[in-house]
Design a protein around this motif. Structure first.
Motif, PDB file in Angstrom:
ATOM      1  N   SER A  61       0.743  -1.212   0.022  1.00  0.00           N
ATOM      2  CA  SER A  61       0.166  -0.033  -0.042  1.00  0.00           C
ATOM      3  C   SER A  61       0.700   1.240   0.014  1.00  0.00           C
ATOM      4  N   LEU A  62       1.952   1.226   0.696  1.00  0.00           N
ATOM      5  CA  LEU A  62       2.894   2.354   0.858  1.00  0.00           C
ATOM      6  C   LEU A  62       3.650   2.762  -0.455  1.00  0.00           C
ATOM      7  N   TYR A  63       4.127   1.608  -1.173  1.00  0.00           N
ATOM      8  CA  TYR A  63       4.491   1.553  -2.664  1.00  0.00           C
ATOM      9  C   TYR A  63       3.609   2.117  -3.581  1.00  0.00           C
ATOM     10  N   GLN A  64       2.156   1.870  -3.561  1.00  0.00           N
ATOM     11  CA  GLN A  64       1.200   2.182  -4.227  1.00  0.00           C
ATOM     12  C   GLN A  64       1.143   3.629  -4.427  1.00  0.00           C
ATOM     13  N   PHE A  65       1.702   4.465  -3.219  1.00  0.00           N
ATOM     14  CA  PHE A  65       1.709   5.895  -3.477  1.00  0.00           C
ATOM     15  C   PHE A  65       3.094   6.362  -3.457  1.00  0.00           C
ATOM     16  N   PHE A  66       3.883   5.958  -2.852  1.00  0.00           N
ATOM     17  CA  PHE A  66       5.199   6.352  -2.827  1.00  0.00           C
ATOM     18  C   PHE A  66       6.221   5.260  -3.621  1.00  0.00           C
ATOM     19  N   PRO A  67       7.090   5.328  -4.598  1.00  0.00           N
ATOM     20  CA  PRO A  67       7.762   4.441  -5.075  1.00  0.00           C
ATOM     21  C   PRO A  67       8.989   4.167  -4.315  1.00  0.00           C
ATOM     22  N   ASP A  68       9.631   5.133  -3.639  1.00  0.00           N
ATOM     23  CA  ASP A  68      10.806   5.121  -2.879  1.00  0.00           C
ATOM     24  C   ASP A  68      10.906   6.306  -1.891  1.00  0.00           C
ATOM     25  N   LYS A  69      11.843   6.327  -1.052  1.00  0.00           N
ATOM     26  CA  LYS A  69      11.862   7.126  -0.122  1.00  0.00           C
ATOM     27  C   LYS A  69      12.059   8.494  -0.409  1.00  0.00           C
ATOM     28  N   SER A  70      12.839   8.848  -1.555  1.00  0.00           N
ATOM     29  CA  SER A  70      12.889  10.015  -2.382  1.00  0.00           C
ATOM     30  C   SER A  70      11.506  10.615  -2.382  1.00  0.00           C
ATOM     31  N   ALA A  71      10.626   9.964  -2.868  1.00  0.00           N
ATOM     32  CA  ALA A  71       9.102  10.336  -3.242  1.00  0.00           C
ATOM     33  C   ALA A  71       8.456  10.913  -2.009  1.00  0.00           C
ATOM     34  N   ILE A  72       8.891  10.122  -0.959  1.00  0.00           N
ATOM     35  CA  ILE A  72       8.290  10.732   0.252  1.00  0.00           C
ATOM     36  C   ILE A  72       8.897  12.093   0.935  1.00  0.00           C
ATOM     37  N   ILE A  73      10.332  12.184   0.591  1.00  0.00           N
ATOM     38  CA  ILE A  73      11.159  13.490   1.199  1.00  0.00           C
ATOM     39  C   ILE A  73      10.622  14.526   0.357  1.00  0.00           C
ATOM     40  N   ARG A  74      10.479  14.120  -1.198  1.00  0.00           N
ATOM     41  CA  ARG A  74       9.801  15.153  -2.000  1.00  0.00           C
ATOM     42  C   ARG A  74       8.397  15.502  -1.398  1.00  0.00           C
ATOM     43  N   ALA A  75       7.634  14.780  -1.036  1.00  0.00           N
ATOM     44  CA  ALA A  75       6.382  15.074  -0.754  1.00  0.00           C
ATOM     45  C   ALA A  75       6.160  15.979   0.409  1.00  0.00           C
ATOM     46  N   LEU A  76       7.197  15.770   1.328  1.00  0.00           N
ATOM     47  CA  LEU A  76       7.121  16.487   2.622  1.00  0.00           C
ATOM     48  C   LEU A  76       7.781  17.732   2.139  1.00  0.00           C
ATOM     49  N   ALA A  77       8.964  17.717   1.273  1.00  0.00           N
ATOM     50  CA  ALA A  77       9.360  19.016   0.832  1.00  0.00           C
ATOM     51  C   ALA A  77       8.460  19.982   0.029  1.00  0.00           C
ATOM     52  N   ASP A  78       7.733  19.365  -0.583  1.00  0.00           N
ATOM     53  CA  ASP A  78       6.723  20.214  -1.297  1.00  0.00           C
ATOM     54  C   ASP A  78       5.614  20.742  -0.471  1.00  0.00           C
ATOM     55  N   ARG A  79       5.325  20.133   0.577  1.00  0.00           N
ATOM     56  CA  ARG A  79       4.326  20.619   1.394  1.00  0.00           C
ATOM     57  C   ARG A  79       4.741  21.691   2.062  1.00  0.00           C
ATOM     58  N   TYR A  80       6.161  21.727   2.668  1.00  0.00           N
ATOM     59  CA  TYR A  80       6.539  22.851   3.111  1.00  0.00           C
ATOM     60  C   TYR A  80       6.770  24.045   2.344  1.00  0.00           C
ATOM     61  N   GLN A  81       7.235  23.721   1.095  1.00  0.00           N
ATOM     62  CA  GLN A  81       7.538  24.880   0.085  1.00  0.00           C
ATOM     63  C   GLN A  81       6.314  25.404  -0.247  1.00  0.00           C
ATOM     64  N   LYS A  82       5.040  24.875  -0.281  1.00  0.00           N
ATOM     65  CA  LYS A  82       3.775  25.510  -0.440  1.00  0.00           C
ATOM     66  C   LYS A  82       3.442  26.359   0.501  1.00  0.00           C
ATOM     67  N   GLU A  83       3.853  26.176   1.900  1.00  0.00           N
ATOM     68  CA  GLU A  83       3.370  27.037   2.828  1.00  0.00           C
ATOM     69  C   GLU A  83       4.446  28.005   2.813  1.00  0.00           C
ATOM     70  N   SER A  84       5.688  27.890   2.272  1.00  0.00           N
ATOM     71  CA  SER A  84       6.604  28.994   2.202  1.00  0.00           C
ATOM     72  C   SER A  84       6.304  29.977   1.111  1.00  0.00           C
ATOM     73  N   GLU A  85       5.841  29.412   0.030  1.00  0.00           N
ATOM     74  CA  GLU A  85       5.322  30.408  -1.055  1.00  0.00           C
ATOM     75  C   GLU A  85       4.157  31.314  -0.454  1.00  0.00           C
ATOM     76  N   THR A  86       3.238  30.637   0.005  1.00  0.00           N
ATOM     77  CA  THR A  86       1.956  31.289   0.642  1.00  0.00           C
ATOM     78  C   THR A  86       2.593  32.539   1.579  1.00  0.00           C
ATOM     79  N   CYS A  87       3.426  32.022   2.515  1.00  0.00           N
ATOM     80  CA  CYS A  87       4.093  32.999   3.580  1.00  0.00           C
ATOM     81  C   CYS A  87       4.672  34.153   2.876  1.00  0.00           C
ATOM     82  N   ILE A  88       5.689  33.886   1.723  1.00  0.00           N
ATOM     83  CA  ILE A  88       6.145  35.147   1.147  1.00  0.00           C
ATOM     84  C   ILE A  88       5.266  36.143   0.228  1.00  0.00           C
ATOM     85  N   SER A  89       4.279  35.452  -0.463  1.00  0.00           N
ATOM     86  CA  SER A  89       3.482  36.098  -1.455  1.00  0.00           C
ATOM     87  C   SER A  89       2.891  37.025  -0.314  1.00  0.00           C
ATOM     88  N   GLU A  90       2.376  36.613   0.857  1.00  0.00           N
ATOM     89  CA  GLU A  90       1.419  37.533   1.715  1.00  0.00           C
ATOM     90  C   GLU A  90       2.203  38.567   2.284  1.00  0.00           C
TER      91      GLU A  90
END
Length: 210
Positions: A61-90
């Motif tokens: 089930s985990l591999y259904q969504f995340f093919p490897d560890k890098s994909a998990i790290i990317r997902a977490l990094a993207d989440r923080y990045q979106k928060e950052s973009e909103t913060c900067i823009s505002e």
């Protein structure tokens, strides 16, 4: 220079996006567990099997969504990045003059520092991106995009200045800011506060330049 979207296409991400509520909740649980494990052990020590076990899902089930560890790290990094973009823009949205930029940037530095202090896992996620060339390129592209928001303000306030110099200044200010935050949360709080204060002083000096 490649855009963020172009780089993203070359980096493993979720194999499929969750559409049902149960699937979304499962993915959130996986990411929460991964984040906790990274905070506890670091990204290098995180194992896919442990993420699945602690999240209460099968490894398949985990591999259904995340093919490897890098994909998990990317997902977490993207989440923080979106928060950052909103913060900067505002923070920069209402800037109309030099004083307004100095005030907005100073407050933005404080907000960023607060986020890093509240979410120390961000430092370890960053470490995970540095271990993967594709993720390093993505992180750099995000940094350029964030600096681009600062550049847009500088371009409005300094219309007669060399655009290449403005772009270099904005990018360097942003890169040094990110490096300062990571360093500040790696040392004791007193020294970290001094480092952030020193960075803010130097950055504001450059931003205040006519």
């Amino acid at each position: 220079m490649e855009s963020v979207s172009a780089i993203v296409q070359d980096i493993p991400g979720p194999r499929r996006e969750p559409t049902q509520k149960r699937s979304r909740e499962r993915v959130e649980r996986m990411l929460a567990v991964a984040s906790a494990l990274i905070a506890e052990k670091g990204s290098d020590a995180m194992r896919m099997g442990e993420v699945a076990e602690k999240a209460g899902v099968s490894i398949g089930s985990l591999y259904q969504f995340f093919p490897d560890k890098s994909a998990i790290i990317r997902a977490l990094a993207d989440r923080y990045q979106k928060e950052s973009e909103t913060c900067i823009s505002e923070a920069l949205a209402e800037v109309k003059d030099k004083k307004g930029l100095e005030k907005a940037f100073s407050e933005l530095v404080d907000i960023y520092y607060g986020i890093f202090l509240a979410e120390p896992v961000m430092r370890d996620i960053w470490s995970g991106t540095q271990a993967d060339k594709a993720l390093r390129e993505l992180e750099l592209a995000h940094s350029r995009a964030n600096a681009g928001m600062l550049l847009a303000v500088l371009t409005r306030l300094r219309p007669d200045e060399d655009p290449d110099l403005l772009e270099t200044s904005a990018f360097l200010i942003w890169q040094l800011g990110e490096a300062t935050m990571r360093l500040a949360v790696s040392v004791d709080r007193t020294e970290g506060d001094r480092l952030v204060t020193a960075y803010k002083r130097m950055a504001l000096s450059e931003l205040a330049r006519s």
